[in-house]
Motif scaffolding. Sequence first.
Motif, short mmCIF file in Angstrom:
data_model
loop_
_atom_site.label_atom_id
_atom_site.label_comp_id
_atom_site.label_asym_id
_atom_site.label_seq_id
_atom_site.Cartn_x
_atom_site.Cartn_y
_atom_site.Cartn_z
N MET A 108 -7.47 -1.19 0.22
CA MET A 108 -6.89 -2.45 0.69
C MET A 108 -7.47 -2.84 2.05
O MET A 108 -7.67 -4.03 2.33
N LEU A 109 -7.74 -1.87 2.91
CA LEU A 109 -8.35 -2.15 4.21
C LEU A 109 -9.75 -2.72 4.02
O LEU A 109 -10.13 -3.71 4.66
N LEU B 60 -4.80 -5.63 3.20
CA LEU B 60 -3.78 -4.84 3.89
C LEU B 60 -2.86 -5.78 4.65
O LEU B 60 -3.34 -6.73 5.28
N LEU C 81 -1.35 5.29 6.34
CA LEU C 81 -1.01 3.94 6.73
C LEU C 81 -0.18 4.00 8.01
O LEU C 81 0.80 4.73 8.09
N PRO D 129 0.82 -1.21 0.00
CA PRO D 129 0.00 0.00 0.00
C PRO D 129 0.85 1.26 0.00
O PRO D 129 2.02 1.25 0.38
N TYR E 118 -0.74 -3.62 10.06
CA TYR E 118 -0.98 -2.25 9.59
C TYR E 118 -2.46 -1.93 9.66
O TYR E 118 -3.31 -2.81 9.58
N THR E 119 -2.76 -0.65 9.79
CA THR E 119 -4.13 -0.16 9.73
C THR E 119 -4.10 1.24 9.12
O THR E 119 -3.03 1.77 8.82
N VAL E 120 -5.26 1.83 8.92
CA VAL E 120 -5.35 3.16 8.31
C VAL E 120 -6.04 4.09 9.28
O VAL E 120 -7.11 3.78 9.80
N ARG F 84 -3.43 0.56 -5.12
CA ARG F 84 -2.57 0.50 -3.95
C ARG F 84 -3.07 1.40 -2.82
O ARG F 84 -2.36 1.62 -1.84
N PRO G 130 -4.48 2.61 0.52
CA PRO G 130 -4.63 1.93 1.81
C PRO G 130 -6.09 1.76 2.23
O PRO G 130 -6.45 0.75 2.84
#
Length: 63
Positions: free
Chosen positions: A28-29, A34, A45, A10, A38-40, A23, A25
Amino acid sequence: MGKNKVAKLPKKKCCVSTPRCNRCPLRMLKEGTLPEGYTVKKRKLVKVDLAGAKKKKSKKIAA
């Protein structure tokens, strides 16, 4: 011959384009692709600190 699939990484920050890039984030979450750990947050990110999140300081009550 089979090609090895490389995981797409990401971006560090969402560029807020419409439609979302591959890509992104946020995308992807939502899709669940993801990488683990990792988290947003606020379209950025961030790495999750799993060890620190489990520990909470407890206050002792003096009687």
